[in-house]
Write an enzyme that holds these catalytic residues in place. Structure first.
Site, PDB file in Angstrom:
ATOM      1  CE  LYS A  14       2.821  -1.606   2.902  1.00 55.57           C
ATOM      2  NZ  LYS A  14       2.722  -2.862   3.685  1.00 55.57           N
ATOM      3  NE  ARG A  89      -2.407   0.400   6.382  1.00 53.88           N
ATOM      4  CZ  ARG A  89      -1.073   0.365   6.389  1.00 53.88           C
ATOM      5  NH1 ARG A  89      -0.373   1.296   5.807  1.00 53.88           N
ATOM      6  NH2 ARG A  89      -0.457  -0.629   6.984  1.00 53.88           N
ATOM      7  NE  ARG A 128       9.480  -4.618  10.981  1.00 57.62           N
ATOM      8  CZ  ARG A 128       8.675  -4.052  10.091  1.00 57.62           C
ATOM      9  NH1 ARG A 128       9.179  -3.520   8.995  1.00 57.62           N
ATOM     10  NH2 ARG A 128       7.379  -4.043  10.282  1.00 57.62           N
ATOM     11  NE  ARG A 134       6.365  -1.076  12.763  1.00 61.09           N
ATOM     12  CZ  ARG A 134       5.951  -1.105  11.505  1.00 61.09           C
ATOM     13  NH1 ARG A 134       6.818  -0.873  10.529  1.00 61.09           N
ATOM     14  NH2 ARG A 134       4.694  -1.357  11.227  1.00 61.09           N
ATOM     15  NE  ARG A 146       1.060  -4.301  11.486  1.00 61.27           N
ATOM     16  CZ  ARG A 146       2.381  -4.503  11.515  1.00 61.27           C
ATOM     17  NH1 ARG A 146       2.953  -5.142  12.529  1.00 61.27           N
ATOM     18  NH2 ARG A 146       3.135  -4.068  10.520  1.00 61.27           N
TER      19      ARG A 146
HETATM   20  P1  AP5 Z   1       9.095  -4.099   5.111  1.00 66.69           P
HETATM   21  O1  AP5 Z   1       9.830  -3.688   3.910  1.00 66.69           O
HETATM   22  O2  AP5 Z   1       9.186  -3.263   6.314  1.00 66.69           O
HETATM   23  O3  AP5 Z   1       7.551  -4.373   4.765  1.00 66.69           O
HETATM   24  P2  AP5 Z   1       6.329  -3.381   4.760  1.00 66.69           P
HETATM   25  O4  AP5 Z   1       5.376  -3.899   3.777  1.00 66.69           O
HETATM   26  O5  AP5 Z   1       6.819  -1.975   4.626  1.00 66.69           O
HETATM   27  O6  AP5 Z   1       5.786  -3.688   6.225  1.00 66.69           O
HETATM   28  P3  AP5 Z   1       5.296  -2.727   7.392  1.00 66.69           P
HETATM   29  O7  AP5 Z   1       5.656  -3.323   8.698  1.00 66.69           O
HETATM   30  O8  AP5 Z   1       5.686  -1.344   7.132  1.00 66.69           O
HETATM   31  O9  AP5 Z   1       3.772  -2.981   7.317  1.00 66.69           O
HETATM   32  P4  AP5 Z   1       2.549  -2.099   7.497  1.00 66.69           P
HETATM   33  O10 AP5 Z   1       2.028  -1.788   6.173  1.00 66.69           O
HETATM   34  O11 AP5 Z   1       1.625  -2.788   8.433  1.00 66.69           O
HETATM   35  O12 AP5 Z   1       3.117  -0.863   8.323  1.00 66.69           O
HETATM   36  P5  AP5 Z   1       2.955   0.697   8.183  1.00 66.69           P
HETATM   37  O13 AP5 Z   1       4.132   1.299   8.777  1.00 66.69           O
HETATM   38  O14 AP5 Z   1       2.541   1.072   6.816  1.00 66.69           O
HETATM   39  O15 AP5 Z   1       9.549  -5.599   5.446  1.00 66.69           O
HETATM   40  C1  AP5 Z   1       9.098  -6.277   6.593  1.00 66.69           C
HETATM   41  C2  AP5 Z   1      10.228  -7.167   7.136  1.00 66.69           C
HETATM   42  O16 AP5 Z   1      10.489  -8.205   6.202  1.00 66.69           O
HETATM   43  C3  AP5 Z   1      11.555  -6.429   7.335  1.00 66.69           C
HETATM   44  O17 AP5 Z   1      12.182  -6.904   8.480  1.00 66.69           O
HETATM   45  C4  AP5 Z   1      12.350  -6.761   6.064  1.00 66.69           C
HETATM   46  O18 AP5 Z   1      13.727  -6.733   6.286  1.00 66.69           O
HETATM   47  C5  AP5 Z   1      11.838  -8.145   5.741  1.00 66.69           C
HETATM   48  N1  AP5 Z   1      11.822  -8.423   4.292  1.00 66.69           N
HETATM   49  C6  AP5 Z   1      11.533  -7.557   3.293  1.00 66.69           C
HETATM   50  N2  AP5 Z   1      11.581  -8.189   2.098  1.00 66.69           N
HETATM   51  C7  AP5 Z   1      11.906  -9.471   2.355  1.00 66.69           C
HETATM   52  C8  AP5 Z   1      12.099 -10.609   1.522  1.00 66.69           C
HETATM   53  N3  AP5 Z   1      11.985 -10.549   0.190  1.00 66.69           N
HETATM   54  N4  AP5 Z   1      12.395 -11.780   2.119  1.00 66.69           N
HETATM   55  C9  AP5 Z   1      12.517 -11.862   3.480  1.00 66.69           C
HETATM   56  N5  AP5 Z   1      12.355 -10.820   4.313  1.00 66.69           N
HETATM   57  C10 AP5 Z   1      12.050  -9.629   3.757  1.00 66.69           C
HETATM   58  O19 AP5 Z   1       1.681   0.962   9.120  1.00 66.69           O
HETATM   59  C11 AP5 Z   1       1.741   0.777  10.509  1.00 66.69           C
HETATM   60  C12 AP5 Z   1       0.453   1.260  11.134  1.00 66.69           C
HETATM   61  O20 AP5 Z   1       0.313   2.680  10.908  1.00 66.69           O
HETATM   62  C13 AP5 Z   1      -0.854   0.665  10.586  1.00 66.69           C
HETATM   63  O21 AP5 Z   1      -1.164  -0.562  11.197  1.00 66.69           O
HETATM   64  C14 AP5 Z   1      -1.849   1.764  10.917  1.00 66.69           C
HETATM   65  O22 AP5 Z   1      -2.183   1.738  12.284  1.00 66.69           O
HETATM   66  C15 AP5 Z   1      -1.043   3.036  10.674  1.00 66.69           C
HETATM   67  N6  AP5 Z   1      -1.182   3.514   9.282  1.00 66.69           N
HETATM   68  C16 AP5 Z   1      -0.186   3.607   8.351  1.00 66.69           C
HETATM   69  N7  AP5 Z   1      -0.672   4.092   7.195  1.00 66.69           N
HETATM   70  C17 AP5 Z   1      -2.012   4.272   7.386  1.00 66.69           C
HETATM   71  C18 AP5 Z   1      -3.062   4.709   6.544  1.00 66.69           C
HETATM   72  N8  AP5 Z   1      -2.844   5.041   5.257  1.00 66.69           N
HETATM   73  N9  AP5 Z   1      -4.313   4.772   7.062  1.00 66.69           N
HETATM   74  C19 AP5 Z   1      -4.539   4.455   8.366  1.00 66.69           C
HETATM   75  N10 AP5 Z   1      -3.594   4.011   9.205  1.00 66.69           N
HETATM   76  C20 AP5 Z   1      -2.331   3.928   8.721  1.00 66.69           C
HETATM   77 MG    MG Z   2       6.574  -0.220   5.819  1.00 66.64          MG
END
Ligand code: AP5
Ligand code: MG
Length: 192
Positions: A14, A89, A128, A134, A146
């Protein structure tokens, strides 16, 4: 206005794709995860609260998250639109987002979901975790937690917008460029 939800399990790409979409469509990228990490970095009250959930792979409570998201939108009114990444979410978050946008005469344009299997997610996030600092990437148990939270609580948001004819699923495996082309194709079809 274009209001896109970029959806998908943890590590589905994402954030990676949002960064590219921002350049192409001139939208504001709002990632609730990034906003929480900013608060954690500044050791704010919100950050301390969020951290206790994030480090366990659990969701931060809705009331905290929804308020933070709305503040970010309110602070940036003069944009072409928004890419919501990692929000909504939960179903209450989706309902709150709809009410909030409606109060501004707007609505969600589309939800684009990146489809990636669990093994690929674990592989990407452990990789990562070696450098990201993280806490939620550094051990497989938290990553699996997760994914479970996504399946149990978050995936219903796809159905919520699907019932409104707004959800689209995209293959999230392949090169970053390949996936970006698929997303752009689906945005072009929206005619916005
Ligand atoms: P990346 O682009 O970072 O993927 P992402 O989907 O953004 O993954 P996140 O780690 O951000 O996931 P998340 O949704 O759990 O985290 P968030 O910060 O939202 O890519 C991931 C990796 O893969 C990178 O290293 C990238 O380089 C690699 N990659 C990308 N594309 C690729 C490809 N095509 N091929 C190979 N490799 C690739 O949330 C974190 C925490 O915050 C949650 O667990 C929760 O506790 C809290 N939180 C956030 N939002 C909310 C909400 N709305 N409600 C409640 N809690 C929340
Ligand atoms: Mg992200």
């Amino acid at each position: 206005m274009i209001n896109l939800i970029l959806f998908g399990p943890p590590g589905s790409g994402k954030g990676t794709q949002a960064a590219k979409l921002v350049d192409k469509y001139e939208l504001l990228h709002i990632s609730t995860g990034d906003l929480f990490r900013y608060e954690i970095g500044n050791n704010t009250e919100l950050g301390v609260k969020a951290k206790s959930y994030m480090n366990k792979g659990e969701l931060v409570p809705d009331e905290v998250t929804i308020g933070m998201l709305q503040n970010k939108v309110e602070a940036n009114p003069d944009v072409r639109g928004y890419i919501f990444d990692g929000f909504p979410r939960t179903e209450p978050q989706a309902e709150a987002l709809d009410r909030f946008l409606m109060s501004k005469g707007q609505e969600v344009t589309a939800l684009i979901a990146l489809d990636v299997d669990d093994d690929e997610i674990v592989k990407r996030l452990l990789e990562r975790g070696k450098t990201s600092g993280r806490a939620d990437d550094s051990n497989e148990e938290v990553i699996r937690k997760r994914i479970r939270v996504y399946n149990e609580t978050t995936s219903v948001v796809y159905n919520y917008y699907d019932e409104k004819g707004k959800s689209e699923r995209i293959e999230g495996k392949g090169t970053i460029e390949e996936i970006f082309s698929r997303i752009c194709e689906s945005i072009e079809k929206l005619n916005v």
